[in-house]
Design an enzyme around this catalytic site. Structure first.
Site, short mmCIF file in Angstrom:
data_model
loop_
_atom_site.label_atom_id
_atom_site.label_comp_id
_atom_site.label_asym_id
_atom_site.label_seq_id
_atom_site.Cartn_x
_atom_site.Cartn_y
_atom_site.Cartn_z
N LYS A 184 0.90 -1.05 0.04
CA LYS A 184 -0.16 0.04 -0.15
C LYS A 184 0.90 1.22 -0.16
CE LYS A 184 -4.19 1.55 2.42
NZ LYS A 184 -5.11 1.44 3.58
N ASP A 203 -15.62 -1.99 10.10
CA ASP A 203 -16.04 -2.23 8.42
C ASP A 203 -15.75 -3.76 8.03
OD1 ASP A 203 -16.73 -0.90 6.16
OD2 ASP A 203 -14.72 -0.60 5.49
#
Length: 549
Positions: A147, A282
């Site tokens: 990332k 989430d």
């Protein structure tokens, strides 16, 4: 900065929220060309207010999209129809090039990309406003995902945050109804959230925390963080070779029982809340992968919440108050959360809570709909301007997302039924004599400190009072704003009178015909008219720019 303000005001006008800018007195920031030009209209007349607000945030860019996503989780702060619409905001942007990726990896990790990775895919598998994700393989042979943060995003977000703070403070000062939504508090929460998201080491620590909590779990798997190849702007994680949990065709070919997956994920969520005090907020299908060996991998740890032991005890007491129908206890718990302000109408709040708790009084826990109770309670708290702590709001969002995941995997799975044994065990532990004794001992220590300090503090207060220095603070509740507006109005009036006096005086001088002359007119009179004209034009421009006449 002024140019960015102008774009924000233009967007407000474009999506028919211009009245907000006018009421705040910032309509004059718009460039003159924008004010003369007919406002561009890209939405339909039938579009609702919430949809127009979402489209406006999308147009304003990544920072405002993130703000909308945070607001979608705070139904205690904004109306539910806006929260539902903001949940549709998509954080998908064009990826940046490999040159930028290589430069950032070199800056952050101190080595060239080819020295760390055996191979590195140029095309990202996902791209968002903060960063993008690439597949790669380390020199040591491990398959990973990397990332990488978007170049320059920090400066953009910091500039937008400065604007948000100034607009939020201005709104609270000039729009009485804005105080209901506490815009400055929203921006503060947003700042904490987005700065945490920009620090990839925080997401890595979250992953390690979950890995420790689930290290002995037979079904839940957490990917490994490669800290030697990670930093604040680069995060290298173990690649999970699996299938998204909503790829039902693939799961069927693998022989995966969807009901079992839903049950295991929801049980893991209950463990996170009641046992660990650290939860994934989430848990949608894209963040739950099924591996070939049947393990369930949880991904994306940027959105996680923490519940202290005291907070968990408060939530357990809250559950006890709901099942017993104890309104007084429930209101006291809200006080303990620091949620009830001085302006709350307690008598009306008590009546509405009585009505709500009556619906659930005496019901077994398995018959309680967690998401529905949370939604009803948050709507009630918003009605009475009761503040909900950010971690509790995040927990509410996490519970609703987890319940939605369960219903997608199997409509017959009930989060409340799965939560029942966890809740019962938590209540038993809360009421266990050893825990009660521990709580009493802790309170005893606190009271001992208070009583020890009280005589000296009282003596200090009396000594100050005896000297005549005791001061009481008076909260003006908006008087400062009224005084400021009156002061501005009186200044404009005084300035207008001075201009009028110059005009009258210049007229009298011209009538006298006194020398010297210019173009056959007394020079002093001409100068007076020019000065009056200059100051008059300056006053008109000021009024037009501020939008206040």
């Amino acid at each position: 900065m002024i140019k960015r303000y102008g774009k924000i005001v233009d967007a407000l006008v474009k999506y028919e929220f211009g009245y907000i800018a006018d009421r705040m007195g910032i309509g004059g920031i718009r460039p003159l060309r924008s004010r003369i030009k007919k406002p561009e209209k890209v939405h339909k007349d039938t579009d609702s207010g919430p949809k127009k607000a979402r489209l406006m945030l999308e147009e304003l860019g990544p920072t405002y999209i993130k703000l909308g996503q945070i607001l979608s989780m705070r139904q205690d702060l904004i109306p539910p129809e806006y929260a539902d619409e903001f949940s549709k905001l998509q954080d998908e942007v064009q990826p940046f090039g490999m040159e930028e990726v290589e430069r950032l990896i070199m800056e952050e990790l101190g080595s060239h990309i080819t020295d760390i990775f055996e191979c590195f895919e140029n095309t990202p598998i996902a791209a968002a406003s903060i960063g993008q994700v690439h597949r790669a393989k380390l020199k040591t042979g491990e398959d990973v995902v990397v990332k990488v943060q978007r170049p320059g995003i920090k400066k953009i977000i910091e500039a937008d945050l400065d604007i948000m703070y100034s607009i939020a403070a201005f709104a609270e000062e000039h729009l009485p109804e804005a105080k209901l939504y506490r815009p400055v508090e929203i921006v503060e929460e947003f700042e904490r959230s987005i700065k945490a998201e920009m620090d990839y080491t925080q997401e890595g620590r979250n992953a390690d925390h979950f890995a420790r909590n689930f290290r002995d779990h037979p079904r839940i798997y957490i990917p490994k963080v490669y800290w030697d190849h990670s930093s604040m702007k680069v995060l290298t994680l173990e690649y999970i070779d699996g299938v998204k949990s909503n790829s039902f065709g693939e799961l069927e070919r693998m022989g995966v029982d969807r009901t079992e997956v839903a049950t295991e994920v929801l049980k893991s969520f209950m463990k996170q809340i009641y046992d660990d005090g650290f939860f994934h907020a989430d848990l949608h299908p894209g963040n739950v992968f099924i591996m070939k060996d049947g393990m369930i991998a949880l991904l994306d740890f940027g959105m996680a919440g923490f519940l202290s032991r005291d907070m968990r005890n408060l939530l357990i007491d809250d559950l006890i108050a709901i099942t017993k129908g104890d309104t007084v206890l429930y209101i006291e718990l809200l006080r303990d959360l620091g949620s009830i302000g001085d302006d709350v109408d307690l008598s009306s709040l008590k009546v509405d809570i009585d009505h709500l708790l009556y619906k659930y009084y005496g019901r077994p826990i398995r018959q309680l709909n967690t998401a529905l109770i949370l939604e009803e309670m948050i709507n009630l708290l918003r009605k009475y301007k009761v503040r909900v702590p950010a971690n509790v709001a995040l927990l509410s969002k996490g519970a609703m997302t987890a319940e939605s995941f369960g219903s997608i995997m199997d409509p017959d799975v009930n989060l409340t039924v799965i939560a029942e044994p966890f809740a019962k065990q938590a209540i038993k532990d809360r009421l266990r004599l050893t825990n009660i004794a521990s709580s009493v001992y802790r309170d005893y220590n606190n009271w001992t400190r208070v009583l020890h300090k009280a005589p000296m503090q009282i003596s200090h207060i009396l000594e100050i009072a005896e000297r005549g220095y005791l001061k009481l603070r008076f909260d003006s509740h908006g008087f400062d704003r009224i005084v400021a507006e009156l002061d501005a109005a009186s200044n404009r009036l005084s300035f207008s009178l001075i201009i009028s006096a110059i005009i009258v005086g210049s007229s009298l001088i011209i009538q006298t015909g006194m020398e010297p002359h210019i173009w056959g007119v007394p020079l002093l009179g001409v100068i007076g008219f020019l000065v009056a004209g200059f100051f008059g034009m300056w006053l008109v421009i000021y009024i037009l720019r501020t939008g206040r006449i």
